[in-house]
Design an enzyme around this catalytic site. Sequence first.
Site, PDB file in Angstrom:
ATOM      1  N   CYS A   8       8.358  -5.924  -1.559  1.00  0.00           N
ATOM      2  CA  CYS A   8       7.551  -7.141  -1.521  1.00  0.00           C
ATOM      3  C   CYS A   8       6.283  -6.980  -2.372  1.00  0.00           C
ATOM      4  O   CYS A   8       6.374  -6.906  -3.591  1.00  0.00           O
ATOM      5  CB  CYS A   8       7.236  -7.523  -0.080  1.00  0.00           C
ATOM      6  SG  CYS A   8       6.707  -9.250   0.097  1.00  0.00           S
TER       7      CYS A   8
ATOM      8  N   HIS B 148      12.477  -7.477   3.001  1.00  0.00           N
ATOM      9  CA  HIS B 148      12.009  -6.609   4.085  1.00  0.00           C
ATOM     10  C   HIS B 148      13.190  -6.246   4.978  1.00  0.00           C
ATOM     11  O   HIS B 148      14.147  -7.007   5.101  1.00  0.00           O
ATOM     12  CB  HIS B 148      10.953  -7.336   4.933  1.00  0.00           C
ATOM     13  CG  HIS B 148       9.642  -7.517   4.260  1.00  0.00           C
ATOM     14  ND1 HIS B 148       8.755  -6.488   4.054  1.00  0.00           N
ATOM     15  CD2 HIS B 148       9.057  -8.633   3.733  1.00  0.00           C
ATOM     16  CE1 HIS B 148       7.678  -6.944   3.446  1.00  0.00           C
ATOM     17  NE2 HIS B 148       7.828  -8.242   3.237  1.00  0.00           N
TER      18      HIS B 148
END
Length: 510
Positions: free
Chosen positions: A336, A447
Amino acid sequence: MPAKTIMVQGTASHVGKSILTAALCRIFHQDGYRVAPFKSQNMALNSFVTADGSEMGRAQVVQAEAAGLLPSVDMNPVLLKPTGNASSQVVVLGRPLDNYTAWDYHQDLAGKLWSIVTAALDRLCGQFDIVVIEGAGSPAEVNLQDTDIVNMKVARQVEAPVLLVADIDRGGALASVVGTLELLPPGDKERVKGIIINKFRGDISLFQPAISFLEQKTGVPVCGVVPFFDDIYIQDEDSVAIESKHDHAGNDGGKVEIAVLRLPRISNFTDFDPLESEPDVHLRYVGRKDKLGQPDLIIIPGSKNTIEDLMYLKQTGLAGAIARLARQGVSVIGICGGFQMLGRELKDPYKTESAIEKISGLGLLDMQTIFAREKVTSQVQAVVAEDSNFLSCYNTPLTGYEIHMGRTELGTQVKPAFVINIRSGCQVHLLDGAQNAAGSVWGTYIHGIFDNDAFRRHILDMLKEKKGLNTVGQAVLISTEQKKQAGYDRLAELVRHSLDMQLVYKLMEM
């Protein structure tokens, strides 16, 4: 019939409210009740995305899992994600509202959110037998009592008995219990029906005089003393937890050494819990250049403020050290915000995350990221890109979730790492992540990617092979889900035997 309720409040932050709430959820679930957790307002950088694309605090996700439920934003209607020392992004019912200073939030917004909080709580109380409510910080913070939407105001709303938790490991537990009760208004003080002493070490018989003193001094029974433990796997909700994790380099030579960068605004660090649980992995969190050493893998995690944390890497010399090790062939992965840092440039034209509109990245991947106004929050399923340089033989679907503001554009010198084929339940074909030609540097927006057991094992075996370690028959595939459930059961057993559960049920009039 409306649900019975019980509320867990604390004498301070980090006394163990969240984990005791999870324990009670599991105990009630084991006893055959339909139980749900609730925390009206949570402050955390560790968040999760539900099946419908809503964002909520991870602590309530853990509690929902302990209760045998899929998480819902009704369990955490207001989430505060700190963006600076005195400001946070406010997420309401799973959607970002805006960034607010602490002053503006408490003086203007909090009161307006009360109807949303009560509506969410009412929905839970209408669906379940028991709702276990968690407070935040301390109810005795007199400067915040007028704008409180998370402690005693919630208890008053549903007439919930309150269990007050104190952390004896940090010291001053008796004083903190007595002081908290003395600072509460008389009506709220009467709502405290039990005291829990948490994180106790030593011979409990030696503590009995203190229990008697507390009960005589306060008139409130001590429901139990919960021992300190560090051998039960329960995911942490707050980055405070990683401060105690070791950062020393080196291991016995038979393990893969992984260094996760301890960013000041690190988010979703639970991404790496499955790696830490592997017996052939030595994982450490590193916040200083002189602690980086020569790991086999460097992971740059997610961040709530990517640009500010990238500046931190540059100012501390970590950025240069990472680039040097990458040139030497050390593997680097970005998740991310960490993925965004790997590129040539990051732009924030709308000042979404920072007042800095443009900054050069680490330059390890040929790409640039532009921050948008809208946040992407979705659960996804993905596969490794067909022409992948680092996982061309891996074809098992992967699951995870996205939480990001940036949109990344790839240059000609990189390839996508994954292809997202399902997002929020809809079939799509979206390229995700990037990788260099050698496959030694790659990143993704997904994630929870290391929660995929076979994928995690494949990555580790590749690293072991690169290090010259034997990968045949050396490791057993660990199920992350089974480990979670076993942890909830062990936690429930410990707490069940530490608390007077008959008293707890009596307080709920059950």
